[in-house]
Design a protein around this motif. Structure first.
Motif: not given
Ligand SMILES: Nc1nc2c(ncn2[C@@H]2O[C@H](COP(=O)(O)OP(=O)(O)O)[C@@H](O)[C@H]2O)c(=O)[nH]1
Ligand SMILES: [Mg+2]
Length: 438
Positions: A152-171
């Motif tokens: 749904s987001l314009l500009n998102m093709t070609g935008t780097p992305h990552i899935l991450l649990d930010l609450s985990r210090p190990g990440n």
């Protein structure tokens, strides 16, 4: 005041997406308060740290862009202004939250503005441990929520992305690697005086008028000296008494001119002098006194070239707008530092007085320090005259330049205007060395 050339990373997104969590994960400490109460990040929080592959960075944690109240609007504007200045905008999305809310206003706002102002963008999908549970009632899968956001987001093709649990210090290492891969550092570094071709001496002309602080030199003067010393180019430092040089009595001004001429001759006795770099305000005198076979340019032009990352042609083109100025036109003089203004200040006295003579009826206005008008306000001006920008970051200047471009307003610079005021030959002369660089 030494200034480190830091990259600026900004964290953006809606309330509770996990922006402050990301900041804390990166800095490994509680820089930002993380709390379920919406609006916990009151304003912009900034932290400075070293990231292995990137060197020194400044990280900005911003307030949620979906805050409602009156105060929210103020924070919102600040956040959007910060977005225009970062090297990399990190959009934090809790895909479950975004999906369940049914709208992506904040996310598309960030994505659109980053594209509009030419900022790099990357997206971090913050995946909580309980994502599945939270989605149960909706029947959607986590993957579907991420896909919903991305598609749904314009500009998102070609935008780097990552899935991450930010609450985990190990990440943290995965996050850092991702930021490095998003290449925020692809900024052009430019040489201060790229056209120097030999080791022949350079004369720095520093008139030290009433405006000059005692006990030190100005930043552009120090930068030029350091640059030339490093190259092994001999430097001559010279101060003309401008009052004498401009004296109505020709014997007095001739005396000053001879003194200058003999100094020039003495430092250039072997190879000749290759360049005279002068304070812009003395270009009237130097334009007459420096022999044609020696290059001539000004500190202010050197600075705007460096701070704008080599974008001097833009400021040079802006000078054409000066030729078209008519009675009633508005001109904005933008000075990025907030120094004391005394008698003969360039921005508030010299340029306005000379412009008034050259273009009668033109209305000159000012903006100082960190303030800079919005795109709508800028659109009302015929031209903007910017200082050398030695006290603002390259990012800030670049944000101003893109805002001016969006407003369709030409921009030029103190040194260029003062040279233009002396006539087309002088303007051509101070720009010539920069044009000739390969
Ligand atoms: N549902 C859920 N929320 C979490 C989890 N871990 C952290 N949070 C919440 O996520 C919110 C994100 O906080 P914060 O980083 O301050 O968001 P910001 O507003 O974007 O800065 C906080 O309210 C946390 O309590 C989790 O596993 N599940
Ligand atoms: Mg926060």
């Amino acid at each position: 005041m030494p200034r480190v050339d830091r990259l600026v990373l900004g964290i953006f997104g809606r309330i509770n997406a996990g922006k402050s969590t990301l900041m804390n994960l990166l800095t490994q400490q509680e820089t930002s308060i993380v709390d379920p109460a919406p609006g916990t990040t009151a304003d912009i929080k900034s932290a400075i740290m070293e990231i292995h592959g990137l060197g020194p960075v400044r990280i900005l944690d911003t307030a949620g862009l979906d805050e409602g109240s009156g105060l929210g609007e103020k924070k919102r504007r600040k956040t959007l202004a910060a977005l225009e200045e970062v090297d990399l905008a990190i959009l934090v999305i809790d895909p479950v939250q975004s999906f369940l809310s049914g709208n992506l206003e904040v996310e598309s706002g960030v994505s659109a503005l980053s594209r509009k102002s030419g900022r790099k963008l990357c997206a971090v999908f913050n995946i909580h441990a309980d994502a599945g549970e939270r989605l149960e009632a909706s029947g959607a899968s986590l993957e579907e929520t991420v896909e919903y956001c991305r598609s749904s987001l314009l500009n998102m093709t070609g935008t780097p992305h990552i899935l991450l649990d930010l609450s985990r210090p190990g990440n943290v290492s995965e996050l850092v690697g991702f930021i490095e891969d998003s290449e925020p550092s692809e900024r052009k570094r430019v040489e201060l005086l790229p056209f120097l071709s030999t080791r022949a001496p350079v004369l720095l002309h520093i008139p030290l008028d009433e405006e000059s602080p005692s006990g030190r030199l100005l930043r552009p003067q120090e930068m030029a000296m350091e640059y030339l010393l490093r190259l092994g180019v001999p430097i001559g430092l010279y101060r003309t008494d401008l009052k004498l040089a401009r004296s109505g009595s020709s014997s007095i001004s001739e005396g000053e001119r001879k003194r200058f001429g003999s100094f020039l001759g003495s430092i250039g006795s072997d190879e000749g002098v290759q360049l005279v770099l002068t304070d812009s305000q003395a270009i009237d005198v130097m334009g007459r006194w420096v022999p044609e076979d020696i290059s001539l340019t000004t500190f202010s032009i050197m600075m705007i070239h460096a701070t704008s990352g080599g974008n001097l042609p833009l400021f040079a083109r802006g000078a054409a707008a000066l030729d078209g100025l008519r009675e009633g036109d508005r001109v904005l003089i933008a000075e990025a530092c907030n120094h004391d203004r005394i008698a003969e200040d360039i921005g508030t006295v010299q340029i306005p007085e000379k412009l008034a003579r050259a273009c009668p009826g033109v209305r000159v206005e000012h903006t100082f320090g960190r303030e800079f008008p919005s795109q709508e306000e800028l659109a009302e001006y015929s031209v903007v005259i910017h200082c050398g920008g030695c006290m603002i970051s390259a990012q800030k200047l670049s944000a101003r330049v893109s805002r001016l471009a969006l407003a369709g307003v030409p921009v030029t610079n103190y040194g260029i205007v003062l040279s233009w005021l002396e006539g087309p030959e002088i303007l051509e002369r101070v720009l010539k060395p920069w044009r000739e660089q390969s």
